[in-house]
Design a protein around this motif. Structure first.
Motif, mmCIF file in Angstrom:
data_model
loop_
_atom_site.group_PDB
_atom_site.id
_atom_site.type_symbol
_atom_site.label_atom_id
_atom_site.label_comp_id
_atom_site.label_asym_id
_atom_site.label_seq_id
_atom_site.Cartn_x
_atom_site.Cartn_y
_atom_site.Cartn_z
ATOM 1 N N GLY A 14 0.807 -1.221 0.000
ATOM 2 C CA GLY A 14 0.000 0.000 0.000
ATOM 3 C C GLY A 14 0.833 1.259 0.000
ATOM 4 N N THR A 17 -0.055 3.632 -2.979
ATOM 5 C CA THR A 17 -1.403 4.160 -2.751
ATOM 6 C C THR A 17 -1.347 5.294 -1.740
ATOM 7 N N ASP A 109 -6.301 -9.662 2.337
ATOM 8 C CA ASP A 109 -7.084 -9.496 1.110
ATOM 9 C C ASP A 109 -6.520 -10.455 0.071
ATOM 10 N N ASP A 209 -7.462 -2.446 6.990
ATOM 11 C CA ASP A 209 -8.739 -2.337 6.283
ATOM 12 C C ASP A 209 -9.663 -1.386 7.044
ATOM 13 N N LYS A 240 -6.693 2.534 1.579
ATOM 14 C CA LYS A 240 -7.844 2.465 0.668
ATOM 15 C C LYS A 240 -8.877 3.533 1.017
ATOM 16 N N ASP A 244 -10.263 6.718 -1.173
ATOM 17 C CA ASP A 244 -11.676 7.067 -1.367
ATOM 18 C C ASP A 244 -11.930 8.538 -1.036
#
Length: 365
Positions: A14, A17, A109, A209, A240, A244
């Motif tokens: 990640g 990201t 995941d 998460d 994540k 968003d």
């Protein structure tokens, strides 16, 4: 101050990201700019609610936040210390940074393949630690070799450096990073000149998460236990979720999304502020009708040194600094009120600037 934090980690944890979230100004504030210097280096604004308060009181033409650089460093694999994968590039890039943000995968995941086929953040951490320690061991052995010729002359500085080098070598051979070894402040200043990667301050960023953003999970608990001896901060963030947030167009939409998650602010805001303090930085302000600006200085800087951040002439010709404390100014509302309350101070060359000081410098060149 061009100080850099390097984001490191294994592939698919990640890291990129997170960097992309940091590179999107919407994740921080509508007023804070982002500019890309190179594809993998970003200058990001440090979110500071004090600027908003000063803006409301002073009503300036513009507001300028302080900034720092974040570097997205290539993913590391086993054998990097020997040049495997992008090892040489990774190690060269990380050597140029001032602090390390170590991203660890703390989520399960099945759709995102782990480079080693299982989720184990402590093991991931150890892989990178070992590679960096091996590279430092190589560096310190070269240092000892070069010092052996100098200490024969009786050079006291070389003798001290040699003593510290052997202590570092012993620690690295035991699997200990330099920052985790027991050195005095004076000794650590000497060690900084050695340019060892594992002497850099580190913060562990646990990428989780959505369900674990507020309370963490078993993976996070394992990381905290593993780094207890390092006295390093462990920060929990959901990359994540941050991605968003950056997709939302307006400030109100982002706030509504955060409210639904029970979060007060985007995780990247906390990350940026923590990275700022990891670099041993603090902020002072200048405030006038033309501009309210945050200035970055190292902790412990004196008033002339802080003035030099604005312009070298300010430091050379320093006469005095007029200082108000942030809390005094924001509570009383005006400079006149601060003076009337006897809280307006005039400081000389020995004054050590405190975080949040509002300053005006008098100088003559």
């Amino acid at each position: 101050m061009a100080l850099k934090c390097g984001i490191v980690g294994l592939p698919n944890v990640g890291k990129s990201t997170l960097f992309n979230c940091l590179s999107n100004a919407k994740a921080q504030s509508a007023n804070f700019p982002f500019c890309t210097i190179e594809p993998n280096i970003g200058t990001i604004s440090v979110p500071d609610p004090r600027l908003e308060k000063l803006e409301s009181l002073v009503n300036p033409e513009r507001v300028v936040p302080t900034t720092m650089e974040i570097v997205d460093i290539a993913g590391l694999v086993k054998g990097a210390s020997k040049g495997e994968g992008l090892g040489n590039q990774f190690l060269a890039n990380i050597r140029e940074t001032d602090a390390i943000l170590h991203v660890l995968r703390c989520f399960d995941d099945g759709n995102i393949i782990h480079v080693d086929g299982r989720v184990d953040p402590v093991s991931d951490k150890e892989i990178i630690d070992i590679e960096l320690q091996l590279k430092d061991l190589e560096t310190i052995e070269k240092k000892i070799s070069s010092l052996s010729r100098v200490i024969k002359s009786g050079d006291k500085d070389a003798v001290k450096e040699n003593e510290l080098s052997f202590k570092i070598k012993e620690g690295l051979e035991k699997g200990l990073s330099v920052r985790g070894l027991d050195f005095t402040e004076e000794e650590f200043e000497i060690i900084q000149k050695f340019q060892l990667i594992t002497s850099k301050p580190v913060m562990y960023v646990c990428n989780v998460d959505e369900s674990s953003v507020k309370t963490g999970n078993n993976h996070v608990d394992a990381v905290r236990k593993a780094v207890e001896h390092e006295k390093a901060e462990v920060l929990v963030i959901g990359a994540k979720i941050e991605a968003d947030i950056t997709e939302l167009e307006t400030y109100d939409e982002r706030q509504l999304f955060l409210d639904e998650l029970g979060l007060e602010e985007p995780g990247v805001n906390r990350l940026i502020r923590s990275a700022y303090y990891l670099l041993n930085l603090q902020t002072y302000f200048t405030a006038g009708v033309k501009e309210v600006r945050a200035w970055t200085i190292r902790k412990g800087m004196t008033a002339p040194q802080a003035a030099g951040v604005i312009h070298s002439d300010f430091e050379k010709g320093f006469i005095r600094a007029e200082v108000m404390k942030y809390n005094d100014f924001t509570t009383l509302g005006t400079e006149a009120a601060v003076k009337e309350a006897g809280k307006f101070k005039v400081e000389g060359k020995e004054y050590v600037v405190e975080d949040g000081d509002l300053m005006h410098f008098r100088f003559n060149v």
